[in-house]
Scaffold this motif. Structure first.
Motif, short mmCIF file in Angstrom:
data_model
loop_
_atom_site.label_atom_id
_atom_site.label_comp_id
_atom_site.label_asym_id
_atom_site.label_seq_id
_atom_site.Cartn_x
_atom_site.Cartn_y
_atom_site.Cartn_z
N LEU A 42 0.84 -1.20 0.00
CA LEU A 42 0.00 0.00 0.00
C LEU A 42 0.87 1.25 0.00
CD1 LEU A 42 -2.73 -0.84 2.69
CD2 LEU A 42 -2.66 -1.45 0.28
N ASN A 43 0.47 2.26 -0.78
CA ASN A 43 1.19 3.53 -0.67
C ASN A 43 0.68 4.29 0.55
OD1 ASN A 43 -1.22 4.73 -1.42
ND2 ASN A 43 -0.65 4.80 -3.59
N SER A 44 1.33 5.37 0.90
CA SER A 44 1.01 6.01 2.18
C SER A 44 -0.39 6.62 2.15
CB SER A 44 2.05 7.07 2.52
OG SER A 44 2.05 8.06 1.52
N GLU A 45 -0.82 7.01 0.97
CA GLU A 45 -2.16 7.58 0.87
C GLU A 45 -3.22 6.51 1.18
OE1 GLU A 45 -5.23 9.30 -2.34
OE2 GLU A 45 -3.18 8.92 -3.01
N THR A 46 -3.06 5.34 0.60
CA THR A 46 -4.03 4.25 0.85
C THR A 46 -3.98 3.82 2.31
OG1 THR A 46 -3.50 3.53 -1.38
CG2 THR A 46 -4.89 2.08 -0.08
N THR A 47 -2.78 3.79 2.88
CA THR A 47 -2.67 3.43 4.29
C THR A 47 -3.47 4.40 5.15
OG1 THR A 47 -0.45 2.63 3.85
CG2 THR A 47 -1.03 2.94 6.14
N ARG A 48 -3.31 5.68 4.88
CA ARG A 48 -4.03 6.68 5.66
C ARG A 48 -5.55 6.53 5.45
NH1 ARG A 48 -2.59 11.86 3.81
NH2 ARG A 48 -0.55 10.94 3.43
N PHE A 49 -5.92 6.33 4.22
CA PHE A 49 -7.32 6.12 3.87
C PHE A 49 -7.91 4.95 4.65
CE2 PHE A 49 -10.12 3.53 1.18
CZ PHE A 49 -11.18 4.40 0.98
N LEU A 50 -7.14 3.87 4.72
CA LEU A 50 -7.59 2.67 5.41
C LEU A 50 -7.72 2.93 6.91
CD1 LEU A 50 -8.27 -0.31 4.86
CD2 LEU A 50 -5.88 -0.86 5.26
N ARG A 51 -6.71 3.58 7.50
CA ARG A 51 -6.73 3.87 8.94
C ARG A 51 -7.92 4.72 9.34
NH1 ARG A 51 -0.98 5.17 10.19
NH2 ARG A 51 -0.04 3.12 10.29
N LYS A 52 -8.24 5.66 8.47
CA LYS A 52 -9.35 6.56 8.81
C LYS A 52 -10.69 5.84 8.67
CE LYS A 52 -11.85 10.49 8.92
NZ LYS A 52 -12.91 9.90 9.72
N ASN A 53 -10.82 5.04 7.64
CA ASN A 53 -12.16 4.54 7.29
C ASN A 53 -12.48 3.14 7.78
OD1 ASN A 53 -13.36 6.75 5.74
ND2 ASN A 53 -11.57 6.46 4.45
N MET A 54 -11.47 2.38 8.16
CA MET A 54 -11.74 1.04 8.66
C MET A 54 -11.15 0.93 10.07
SD MET A 54 -10.66 -2.72 7.17
CE MET A 54 -11.40 -2.70 5.56
N GLN A 55 -11.97 0.53 11.04
CA GLN A 55 -11.50 0.38 12.41
C GLN A 55 -11.85 -1.01 12.90
OE1 GLN A 55 -10.08 2.60 14.78
NE2 GLN A 55 -9.63 3.92 13.02
N MET A 56 -10.99 -1.51 13.79
CA MET A 56 -11.32 -2.81 14.37
C MET A 56 -11.39 -2.68 15.89
SD MET A 56 -9.69 -6.50 13.49
CE MET A 56 -10.04 -7.98 14.45
N ILE A 57 -12.39 -3.31 16.47
CA ILE A 57 -12.49 -3.37 17.93
C ILE A 57 -12.06 -4.79 18.30
CG2 ILE A 57 -14.01 -3.13 19.91
CD1 ILE A 57 -15.94 -1.60 17.96
N PHE A 58 -11.03 -4.90 19.13
CA PHE A 58 -10.41 -6.21 19.34
C PHE A 58 -11.09 -7.02 20.42
CE2 PHE A 58 -7.27 -3.61 17.27
CZ PHE A 58 -6.84 -4.45 16.26
#
Ligand code: ATP
Ligand code: ATP
Ligand code: SF4
Ligand code: MG
Ligand code: MG
Lengths: 358, 314
Positions: free
Chosen positions: B78-94
């Motif tokens: 993943l490039n850094s933009e996609t990584t940031r996009f993923l962090r913002k939009n997908m969250q996991m509760i463990f």
């Protein structure tokens, strides 16, 4: 002659110091546990189930203290009967004579009781070797493999060499159960031992625990909020609310003849399997703040049945049968007659009817 | 047609244990999640549910397969933009609340962590307000922000994990066994809350759970996982009213009931997994929404109600 209970908690009160006040978490509770029986403690999140049982083993956090109360434990050592107050006997005594050995506890959060840097096999063997339950390491390994198999873990030879993070959540929980069972304690405290487990493994573990109880006579305190599980394992049930026991009785009394409005709420909020469209009734509102505990019954402001007196004075325990007690003013002879929610009554009637058919 | 928010094709996640052993935790799994729905993954302990979630959110690198999230490919490098996009939009509760909360951090800082990383808030006051708001929404209160995780009950800790994910306003949340640690009344509250946010913000949820009775109430669609495979998938009605796969049937038979007399007499259905090899099965469609993993022969037999060798009444 009647046997004395193995464990007897009397008038327990526990508070925690916080920098903006004192949290009065356990507010005068008493209960007992007979040899060989299973007592389930149920109640809302935060009602004090874990704190109560941890205090018995001197395991509450540093900012907490037992203010009042006693907990008598009766056991045998080298053939001699011993009675101690676990709340007064000191940490060293507990560590040396009681914990793990006589009273084992399965903690709610399995990761907190596992050492992430140690292979799971060694963690199970540690207690057995420390408490000299086995002669040597070879025997300890054998026993460990047996235990893992008993708790339903496939390939135990491989698993003992793995670290906790390599196991799934439910497997970690089963390892913790194996550790507790390893020393064949007199009392087993199981704090939500099956919440992380699927129903199949859950029923397998419950069967296992019941089996072990039959064989060894271990007495069990089973903490859970899953009333389905309780129905399966418990002889007696204590319902906790906001740091008090509000109803206690035989499992059948609690399920088929509940008397306290909070118990009604708990039982009604179990989803029934009959249909999706039926609404889950939830108990409205949130648990009270115990830094400033409300006057009167802490349940009053969430109870549709509350009367004027409920906001003034906490109800005493009213006796319903030899074994069944509940703390609700509704049981006072002068109280208006009210009955449980109709949804719940209908469900109980259905259970009873089916029972009669069998 | 509804929008697909997440598409998973032939995802594989293996763990090498030693020279001779590899655990195939997720084995060739494909599914879609639609925008705004609650999609639940159920299955026995060790079936690969958490691993699936962890692979989606890129804690692990998948061995094979492709995942597309909101139109972007999120497998591979993943490039850094996609990584940031993923962090913002997908969250996991463990699943393990204690293991995922830093014991030395106060609740305020734990919950605000995502906000800090993403530089989402400008002032300290705003940061605190966002945290308090989200804590209240999960049934915790303002006085909890200065406490450390060990000062909470198990269920309260679980809610801190929920708050930490919600505070970021993500599009997609993977919730791993969050309801099981909560008592029924809080369960209902958290679920109602999630539903509310879902409606307001178009949130999509992937619930990982083993509590089949609760799953029935909250889900739109359900996938049943076993040994790394999705063995059956469909709407709640498909799975609960018309289960076809023997594993699904055995799971449904094990649900405990709040009824001591019947519990004493209960009979379980045993599932003989050694008599079935999932790798030979194909995904068979039973209707528009309902699929099952089976060979042609298995499908024929099950549709006739023939489960001999596989299901045994105890
Ligand atoms: N160290 C502490 N300092 C302050 N309060 C504490 C501390 N430990 C526990 N508490 C509080 O004591 C109350 C009872 O906690 P306990 O863990 O016994 O709840 P529980 O009934 O086991 O709930 P759950 O079902 O969520 O596990 C909670 O309100 C909790 O926040
Ligand atoms: N980091 C890892 N290293 C090695 N094996 C792993 C790792 N993580 C998971 N596994 C293995 O993968 C399999 C699936 O585990 P996973 O945690 O996904 O199960 P799960 O379905 O979430 O189960 P549970 O309901 O018990 O949480 C298990 O056999 C587990 O031991
Ligand atoms: S004592 Fe009063 S407030 Fe408490 S449960 Fe009974 S009726 Fe409700
Ligand atoms: Mg607890
Ligand atoms: Mg898991």
């Amino acid at each position: 002659m009647e046997q004395k209970p193995i464990l007897e908690v009397k008038n327990l009160q526990i508070s925690f110091q916080l920098n903006f006040g004192v949290n009065h978490v356990i507010r005068d509770i008493s209960f007992f546990l007979n040899k060989g029986e299973t007592l389930a403690i149920v109640g809302e999140s935060g009602s004090g189930k874990s704190v109560t049982t941890k205090s018995i083993l001197g395991l509450i956090d540093d900012n907490g203290a037992v203010e009042v109360g006693s907990c008598l434990f009766r056991y045998q050592k080298d053939g001699v009967d011993i009675e101690v107050d676990l709340l007064k006997c000191g940490k060293d005594y507990l560590q040396k004579n009681i914990r793990g050995n006589k009273i084992a506890i399965i903690f709610q959060d399995p990761m907190t009781s596992l050492d992430p840097t140690m292979k799971v096999g060694n963690q199970i063997m540690e207690g057995m070797l420390d408490h000299k339950k086995v002669k040597n390491r070879k025997e300890a390994v054998k026993r460990t493999l047996e235990l893992l198999e008993l708790v339903g873990i496939d390939n135990p030879e491989k698993r003992i060499k793995q670290y906790p993070h390599q196991l799934s959540g439910g497997m970690r929980q089963r390892v913790v159960i194996a550790i507790a069972l390893a020393c064949e304690p007199d009392v087993l405290i199981a704090d939500e031992p099956t919440t992380a487990l699927d129903v199949t493994i859950q029923s397998q573990i419950l069967e296992l625990i019941k089996d072990i109880q039959k064989k060894t006579g271990v007495a069990i305190i089973f903490i859970t909020h899953d009333l389905g599980v309780v129905a399966n394992v418990a002889d007696r049930v204590a319902v906790m609310y906001a740091g008090k026991i509000v109803e206690t009785g035989l499992a059948r009394e609690i399920y088929y003849n509940p008397k306290h409005p909070y118990t009604w709420g708990l039982l009604s909020s179990i989803p029934s399997m009959s249909g999706q469209n039926e609404e889950i009734l939830s108990i409205p509102g949130t648990p009270p703040n115990l830094i400033q505990p409300p006057k009167g019954d802490a349940f009053a402001y969430r109870s549709e049945y509350a009367m004027a007196i409920d906001f003034e004075e906490h109800p005493p325990m009213f006796q319903i049968s030899d074994t069944h007690f509940a703390a609700s003013w509704l049981l006072h002879p002068d109280a208006p007659k009210v009955s449980m929610p109709s949804v719940l009554q209908a469900r109980i009637d259905a259970y009873k009817k089916r029972g009669d058919d069998q | 047609m509804r929008n697909v928010i997440l598409q998973v094709d032939n995802l594989k996640q293996y763990f090498r244990i030693d020279r001779h052993t590899t655990t195939r935790a997720v084995d060739n799994v494909s599914f879609k999640v639609y925008e705004g729905e609650i999609f639940s993954v159920v299955g026995e302990s060790g079936s690969g549910k958490s691993t699936l979630g962890r692979s989606l959110i890129r804690i692990y690198d998948a061995n094979a397969g492709e995942v597309t999230f909101l139109g972007k490919k999120i497998t591979g490098k993943l490039n850094s933009e996609t990584t940031r996009f993923l962090r913002k939009n997908m969250q996991m509760i463990f699943q393990d609340p204690m293991a995922s909360l830093n014991p030395r951090k106060k609740v305020l800082d734990t919950v605000a962590f995502g906000l800090d990383v993403a530089k989402e808030v400008k002032t300290k006051e705003e940061r605190k307000q966002r945290v308090i708001e989200v804590l209240k929404s999960v049934g915790l209160s303002e006085d909890h922000i200065a406490r450390y995780p060990h000062m909470f009950s198990g269920g309260q800790r679980q809610r801190i994990g929920v708050a930490r994910a919600l505070v970021m306003d993500p599009k997609f949340i993977i919730a791993d066994e969050i309801i099981s640690a909560l008592d029924v009344s809080i369960q209902a509250q958290v679920i109602n809350l999630m539903r509310k946010i879902q409606k307001e913000k178009g949130l999509t949820l992937m619930f990982i759970a083993h509590d089949l009775s609760m799953v029935r109430y909250i889900s739109d669609r359900v996938a049943v996982m076993h040994l790394g495979h999705i063995v059956e998938m469909g709407t709640v009605e498909d799975i609960y009213e018309h289960p076809l796969h023997p594993y699904t049937k055995s799971l449904l038979s094990a649900i405990p009931h709040p009824d001591p007399d019947s519990e004493k007499l209960r009979k379980r259905v045993l599932y003989h997994k050694q008599n079935i090899d999932y790798n030979h099965g194909q995904i068979q469609s039973l209707n528009d929404t309902h699929t099952v993993l089976a060979t042609k022969e298995e499908l024929d037999a099950w549709q006739k109600g023939d489960y001999s060798d596989i299901l045994v009444q105890m």
